[in-house]
Write a protein that holds these residues in place. Sequence first.
Motif, PDB file in Angstrom:
ATOM      1  N   TYR A   9       4.877  -0.485  -8.522  1.00 38.26           N
ATOM      2  CA  TYR A   9       5.921   0.487  -8.160  1.00 38.26           C
ATOM      3  C   TYR A   9       6.908  -0.025  -7.137  1.00 38.26           C
ATOM      4  CZ  TYR A   9       3.313   3.828 -10.851  1.00 38.26           C
ATOM      5  OH  TYR A   9       2.703   4.468 -11.866  1.00 38.26           O
ATOM      6  N   LEU A  12      10.471  -0.168  -8.059  1.00 36.07           N
ATOM      7  CA  LEU A  12      10.967   1.162  -8.354  1.00 36.07           C
ATOM      8  C   LEU A  12      11.350   1.907  -7.081  1.00 36.07           C
ATOM      9  CD1 LEU A  12      11.242   2.447 -11.080  1.00 36.07           C
ATOM     10  CD2 LEU A  12       9.098   3.630 -10.652  1.00 36.07           C
ATOM     11  N   PHE A  13      10.445   1.849  -6.081  1.00 40.95           N
ATOM     12  CA  PHE A  13      10.717   2.571  -4.845  1.00 40.95           C
ATOM     13  C   PHE A  13      11.781   1.874  -4.017  1.00 40.95           C
ATOM     14  CE2 PHE A  13       6.473   4.457  -5.635  1.00 40.95           C
ATOM     15  CZ  PHE A  13       6.924   5.757  -5.748  1.00 40.95           C
ATOM     16  N   LEU A  15      14.297   0.590  -5.292  1.00 39.23           N
ATOM     17  CA  LEU A  15      15.556   0.669  -6.032  1.00 39.23           C
ATOM     18  C   LEU A  15      16.692   1.401  -5.301  1.00 39.23           C
ATOM     19  CD1 LEU A  15      16.706  -0.273  -8.779  1.00 39.23           C
ATOM     20  CD2 LEU A  15      16.207   2.016  -9.623  1.00 39.23           C
ATOM     21  N   ILE A  19      20.054  -0.433  -4.210  1.00 41.69           N
ATOM     22  CA  ILE A  19      21.387  -0.065  -4.712  1.00 41.69           C
ATOM     23  C   ILE A  19      22.342   0.169  -3.544  1.00 41.69           C
ATOM     24  CG2 ILE A  19      22.686   1.731  -5.922  1.00 41.69           C
ATOM     25  CD1 ILE A  19      20.296   1.984  -7.804  1.00 41.69           C
ATOM     26  N   ILE A  23      25.739  -1.865  -2.785  1.00 42.13           N
ATOM     27  CA  ILE A  23      27.051  -1.223  -2.688  1.00 42.13           C
ATOM     28  C   ILE A  23      27.636  -1.366  -1.282  1.00 42.13           C
ATOM     29  CG2 ILE A  23      28.258   0.997  -2.761  1.00 42.13           C
ATOM     30  CD1 ILE A  23      26.273   1.846  -4.907  1.00 42.13           C
ATOM     31  N   THR A  41      47.819  -7.200  -0.446  1.00 43.00           N
ATOM     32  CA  THR A  41      48.177  -6.114   0.458  1.00 43.00           C
ATOM     33  C   THR A  41      47.106  -5.046   0.400  1.00 43.00           C
ATOM     34  OG1 THR A  41      50.496  -6.531   0.044  1.00 43.00           O
ATOM     35  CG2 THR A  41      49.947  -4.460   1.087  1.00 43.00           C
ATOM     36  N   THR A  42      46.725  -4.645  -0.822  1.00 45.46           N
ATOM     37  CA  THR A  42      45.570  -3.765  -0.946  1.00 45.46           C
ATOM     38  C   THR A  42      44.468  -4.573  -1.613  1.00 45.46           C
ATOM     39  OG1 THR A  42      46.341  -2.994  -3.084  1.00 45.46           O
ATOM     40  CG2 THR A  42      46.960  -1.694  -1.181  1.00 45.46           C
ATOM     41  N   VAL A  43      43.213  -4.211  -1.305  1.00 42.64           N
ATOM     42  CA  VAL A  43      42.113  -5.099  -1.658  1.00 42.64           C
ATOM     43  C   VAL A  43      41.855  -5.215  -3.159  1.00 42.64           C
ATOM     44  CG1 VAL A  43      40.927  -4.877   0.538  1.00 42.64           C
ATOM     45  CG2 VAL A  43      40.464  -3.238  -1.293  1.00 42.64           C
ATOM     46  N   ASN A  44      42.405  -4.303  -3.962  1.00 39.72           N
ATOM     47  CA  ASN A  44      42.145  -4.438  -5.390  1.00 39.72           C
ATOM     48  C   ASN A  44      43.342  -5.013  -6.144  1.00 39.72           C
ATOM     49  OD1 ASN A  44      43.680  -2.247  -4.974  1.00 39.72           O
ATOM     50  ND2 ASN A  44      42.206  -0.750  -5.743  1.00 39.72           N
ATOM     51  N   ASP A  45      44.228  -5.666  -5.416  1.00 42.62           N
ATOM     52  CA  ASP A  45      45.441  -6.181  -6.017  1.00 42.62           C
ATOM     53  C   ASP A  45      45.730  -7.542  -5.382  1.00 42.62           C
ATOM     54  OD1 ASP A  45      47.704  -6.372  -7.440  1.00 42.62           O
ATOM     55  OD2 ASP A  45      48.839  -4.847  -6.355  1.00 42.62           O
TER      56      ASP A  45
END
Lengths: 281, 466
Positions: A9, A12-13, A15, A19, A23, A41-45
């Motif tokens: 387990y 599983l525990f 997990l 996560i 993240i 300029t922005t982090v996703n571009d």
Amino acid sequence: MNKKVLRIYFPLFALPTLIAFIIGFLVPFGMGIYLSFCKFTTVNDAEWVGMRNFKDIFADKDFIHALWYTALFAVVSVITINVFGFAIAMLLTKGIRGTNIFRTVFFMPNLIGGIVLGYIWQLILNGILANFDKTLTYSATNGFWGMIILMNWQQIGYMMIIYIAGIQNVPGELLEAARIDGATNGQVLTKVILPMVMPSITICTFLTLTNSFKLFDQNLALTNGAPSNKSELLALNIYNTFYGRAGYEGVGQAKAVVFFFIVGAIAVAQLFFTHRKEVQQ
Amino acid sequence: MKNLKKGVALAMAASLSVCAFAGCNTKDNGTSTPAETTGSGETTSTVAADATGGKVYYLNFKPEQAELWTQLAKTYTEQTGVTVKVDTAASGTYEETLKAEMAKSEAPTLFQVNGPVELATWTDYCYDLKDTSIYKNLKSDDFALIENDAVKGVAYVIETYGIIYNKTLLNDYFETDGAVVKSVDEINNFDTFKAVVEDIQAKKDELGIEGAFTSSGMDSSSDWRFKTHLANLPIYYEYKADGIDSTSAIKGTYLDNYHDIWDLYINNSTCDKTMISSKTGDDAASEFALGEAVFYQNGTWAYADCISEGLTDDDLGMLPIFIGGEGEENQGLCTGSENYWCVNSKASEADIQATLAFLDWVITSDEGRSCLANDMGFVTPFSTFDDGYQADNALIKAANEYIAAGKTAVSWNFSTIPSEKWKDDVGNALLEYAQGTGEWDAVVSAFVDGWAAEYEAVHGAATPDA
């Protein structure tokens, strides 16, 4: 049976935490490293520019200055905080009256946030310096000692608690045996107590060293780098590069990566050296 | 049995992580449609807005007006059913907040930049406003940011700064023995102004004040008054002399004048010049409001601070900042804008249209105009405000009087300053010079060499002088 169940387990525990860790830590960390090679300029571009950001770092005189200033600050604050913390811990393990009150009082500054402390000390120190027609931000030296005082005030109590726990764990029979053998107070301190509290010293120097290198809030609130960015520590320099200069987000990110490796290397080296000095009971 | 346990554990772990994600999700929805929380009637209108698909998200710059914008947005939602979210960045953190918000999937559809320099950062995000109502109703192209024929930003508030003075104290001075001049109208050049200031400083005990000027604080809450607003004057005169409106390399022709006015500020003030590094904007504002100083360099936005301690409209006046430039007898106050609306071009088409509709409503509807002019106190550059929606306070009146008297307003050329770093470096050098830890040469170097270096850093070395 129990061990086997645990083995099955465990993933599983773990997990949800895993996560959250991915993240909250691994993904941003990976993104951060990637972005240090980008212009954005922005982090996703972001647009890949290779090593250019890293070259720009060392063209920045303020960064080099911040590096030395931070190193000096770390050395001075590690020494002062630990010496004072240890001294107060020794005093407060002698069984004098009101020990608990003193311990609480010394520990309390640690409960106040860095920004708040920074502004409080700014008022206090500027109030004192006003008598000499000077201010905290008059020169980098004033700011330096201001931050040393602030950090000492904030951290001594915390380190004191760790040292107290260490000192109280020194077995009484060792001290008694030393006395019977005719050891002076100084000898008891250096030959018995210090080697026995070495684990506390390891952890305290580790904490103070990394705290000093990563110091941000107090720096921001107390001097904000003034005058002329001369009292700017590394973390504030990185922040100002990232947010203060258009087009320098990538350079700021690259500085942060360099910063991570510096702090990591110093912390590992320090752990290695102090750990070797620890003794087994 | 074992399998059952395993199954239950699996299910629980799975539900935990699902909860975590669901948690993020609900929160996201919550922040993107705050209008939902205003009442049960709202829910339907939000649904209606979602059906057309357009939403507005305004990232507001001015914390003073945060509450008013939220109210205005609510009114709009009630009337049209379109969701308008207004968020305000904390003072001094707009750039950070904007960077963070723009990276989100629910990015602001309406944001602002402070001029051509900040526009350079965001130009890829700016929708061309050429065919919009806010641009068509703009009184002059001077109030728009135009790049390669594309209208990237439109100013929504016009502000004016100069040297605010305390009329009552100044009149007291005029009545003293040997006053340099007897009326404020006689102060129309630097030399007269300097003589008046120095005489006031000498008579400060007689007048019951602490100094002629409020403290020239170089704390970050106040240093922009000198490294940006005051620096505008030598830039303005140089541009005027050279007949240009921006440059890649400033010559610093009027730096001696900058030197003179800065000396005047720091030597005739309420505090010792070694103290200014920690003086804040609030310090200066309260010194003026309490009548401890006669002169205070600031603008129309400082009106509320000026009257906070009992001064009335009759006590307030504004003088141009004289630095000794040619023809300064006809110099007016410094008027311009550093608040430009930009519409996020990377938002969905529906959101862009919703945002433009909202802006149109703000500058044409009674509610919008009244809110901007009367409640927020903005002087706007839109022709739709001409019929009775004029902001009014003593400082704005003073500004209008100068225009009516035919004085030439000084434009806000500081928007052509190559970067924030230039301002910081000049500010640092000014401070070091003032407190005696640096030389004036450092200011000259930061001003002239710094300009060229920063221009190159921002625009790239290859760009030839335009």
